[in-house]
Design a protein around this motif. Structure first.
Motif, short mmCIF file in Angstrom:
data_model
loop_
_atom_site.label_atom_id
_atom_site.label_comp_id
_atom_site.label_asym_id
_atom_site.label_seq_id
_atom_site.Cartn_x
_atom_site.Cartn_y
_atom_site.Cartn_z
N ILE A 68 50.89 19.58 32.98
CA ILE A 68 49.55 19.22 32.50
C ILE A 68 49.45 17.75 32.12
O ILE A 68 48.45 17.08 32.42
CB ILE A 68 49.12 20.13 31.32
CG1 ILE A 68 47.66 19.84 30.93
CG2 ILE A 68 50.06 19.99 30.14
CD1 ILE A 68 47.08 20.82 29.95
N TYR A 69 50.49 17.19 31.49
CA TYR A 69 50.38 15.81 31.05
C TYR A 69 50.52 14.82 32.21
O TYR A 69 49.96 13.73 32.17
CB TYR A 69 51.38 15.52 29.93
CG TYR A 69 51.08 16.35 28.70
CD1 TYR A 69 49.87 16.19 28.01
CD2 TYR A 69 51.97 17.32 28.24
CE1 TYR A 69 49.57 16.96 26.91
CE2 TYR A 69 51.68 18.09 27.13
CZ TYR A 69 50.47 17.92 26.47
OH TYR A 69 50.17 18.68 25.37
N ASP A 70 51.24 15.21 33.25
CA ASP A 70 51.27 14.40 34.47
C ASP A 70 49.87 14.37 35.08
O ASP A 70 49.39 13.32 35.51
CB ASP A 70 52.28 14.98 35.45
CG ASP A 70 52.32 14.21 36.77
OD1 ASP A 70 52.40 12.97 36.73
OD2 ASP A 70 52.29 14.86 37.83
N ALA A 71 49.21 15.53 35.10
CA ALA A 71 47.85 15.60 35.63
C ALA A 71 46.89 14.77 34.77
O ALA A 71 46.01 14.07 35.29
CB ALA A 71 47.38 17.05 35.68
N MET A 72 47.07 14.81 33.46
CA MET A 72 46.20 14.04 32.57
C MET A 72 46.43 12.55 32.73
O MET A 72 45.49 11.75 32.66
CB MET A 72 46.42 14.51 31.13
CG MET A 72 45.85 15.91 30.90
SD MET A 72 46.44 16.75 29.42
CE MET A 72 45.45 15.98 28.17
N ASN A 73 47.67 12.16 33.00
CA ASN A 73 47.95 10.75 33.29
C ASN A 73 47.24 10.29 34.56
O ASN A 73 46.80 9.14 34.65
CB ASN A 73 49.46 10.52 33.40
CG ASN A 73 50.13 10.32 32.06
OD1 ASN A 73 49.48 10.02 31.06
ND2 ASN A 73 51.44 10.49 32.04
N LYS A 74 47.15 11.17 35.54
CA LYS A 74 46.42 10.83 36.77
C LYS A 74 44.96 10.53 36.45
O LYS A 74 44.37 9.57 36.96
CB LYS A 74 46.52 11.97 37.79
CG LYS A 74 47.90 12.18 38.38
CD LYS A 74 47.89 13.35 39.36
CE LYS A 74 49.28 13.63 39.90
NZ LYS A 74 49.28 14.74 40.87
N GLY A 75 44.37 11.38 35.62
CA GLY A 75 42.98 11.17 35.22
C GLY A 75 42.81 9.89 34.44
O GLY A 75 41.85 9.13 34.65
N LEU A 76 43.73 9.64 33.53
CA LEU A 76 43.67 8.44 32.70
C LEU A 76 43.77 7.18 33.57
O LEU A 76 43.08 6.18 33.32
CB LEU A 76 44.79 8.48 31.67
CG LEU A 76 44.71 7.56 30.46
CD1 LEU A 76 43.42 7.79 29.68
CD2 LEU A 76 45.92 7.77 29.56
N ALA A 77 44.60 7.23 34.60
CA ALA A 77 44.76 6.08 35.49
C ALA A 77 43.50 5.79 36.30
O ALA A 77 43.24 4.64 36.67
CB ALA A 77 45.95 6.31 36.42
N LEU A 78 42.70 6.84 36.55
CA LEU A 78 41.47 6.67 37.33
C LEU A 78 40.28 6.29 36.45
O LEU A 78 39.26 5.80 36.97
CB LEU A 78 41.15 7.96 38.07
CG LEU A 78 42.11 8.36 39.19
CD1 LEU A 78 41.80 9.77 39.67
CD2 LEU A 78 42.03 7.38 40.35
#
Length: 249
Positions: A68-78
């Motif tokens: 989940i936090y890897d996925a959230m990092n993807k969102g944060l990067a975008l």
């Protein structure tokens, strides 16, 4: 000029709840929202529901992730907004005018926060969180537990950093604490801003979650203060359980 809010929803195989969460974002009266949905390559029909609203979503990513936090990092990067808010599948923004009222509560804060109402898996209200939001939020507010839920805190994007992936279940606590250390102006909106569905991996793997939280609080507050704080936490939890018979966050 109204600040832009990047709202990020992370989901994996949650066809039951994703639409409810998305509509709580898409029906906001506030006009300046960048909505980002990060899907972990769902196979249960979740992506089909997401795509029904693709014309109203700024970005949709559907690919495998490392948790989940890897996925959230993807969102944060975008994210490109002035502020970021995570509203993951199963949770909701409290009402259609919530974002509007958050930003009119006081201009130019580094962090806005509010209260959270808890719901069970059948979406029946359980009332306010056990850890009620403090009148004044500071870095020290979390020493007795997570005093503001992840869904109820709007953070200026420029003071955020990626989630630390060494924490599989509680990286959100570390993320918020790191942001609180950098924040100069923190505003209590004095209102309910989020609805949270209890459960998730931190409940299913409760022991691992508690170990991670202890490590995070030790990192930020020191070992001895954290030990004393946990004695206080245990006493309060026991008293709460005796009075209410439940221990929702």
């Amino acid at each position: 000029m109204r600040p832009c809010l990047s709202i990020i929803t992370v989901v994996y195989n949650n066809v039951k709840d994703i639409e409810r969460t998305m509509l709580s974002v898409l029906e906001q009266s506030y006009p300046n929202i960048q909505y980002i949905v990060i899907d972990g390559l769902s196979t249960d029909g979740t992506l089909e529901i997401i795509n029904q609203y693709k014309d109203r979503i700024a970005m949709i990513v559907s690919e495998k992730d490392n948790g989940i936090y890897d996925a959230m990092n993807k969102g944060l990067a975008l994210a490109t907004g002035d502020y970021v808010l995570f509203m993951n599948s199963g949770d909701e923004i409290y009402s259609p005018d919530t974002v509007e009222k958050v930003f009119v509560s006081s201009p130019d804060a580094d962090i806005y926060y509010g209260e959270t109402e808890m719901y069970d898996e059948n979406w029946v209200s359980l009332g306010r969180r056990r850890h009620r939001s403090p009148d004044r939020l500071t870095f020290k507010s979390f020493r007795y537990g997570m005093s503001v839920s992840h869904q109820a805190i709007y953070i200026r994007r420029s003071i955020t950093s990626p989630y630390d992936l060494q924490y599989a279940l509680s990286a959100d606590i570390d993320w918020i604490l790191r942001s609180l250390k950098k924040a100069k102006r923190i505003v209590n909106t004095n209102r309910y801003v989020a609805k949270y569905m209890v459960g998730g991996m931190s409940k299913k793997k409760h022991r691992q979650s508690l170990v991670e939280r202890f490590r995070i609080f030790t990192k930020h507050y020191g070992l001895l203060p954290n030990l004393f704080n946990h004695i206080f936490i245990a006493a309060n939890l026991a008293l709460y359980y005796l009075r209410h018979g439940r221990t929702n966050d």
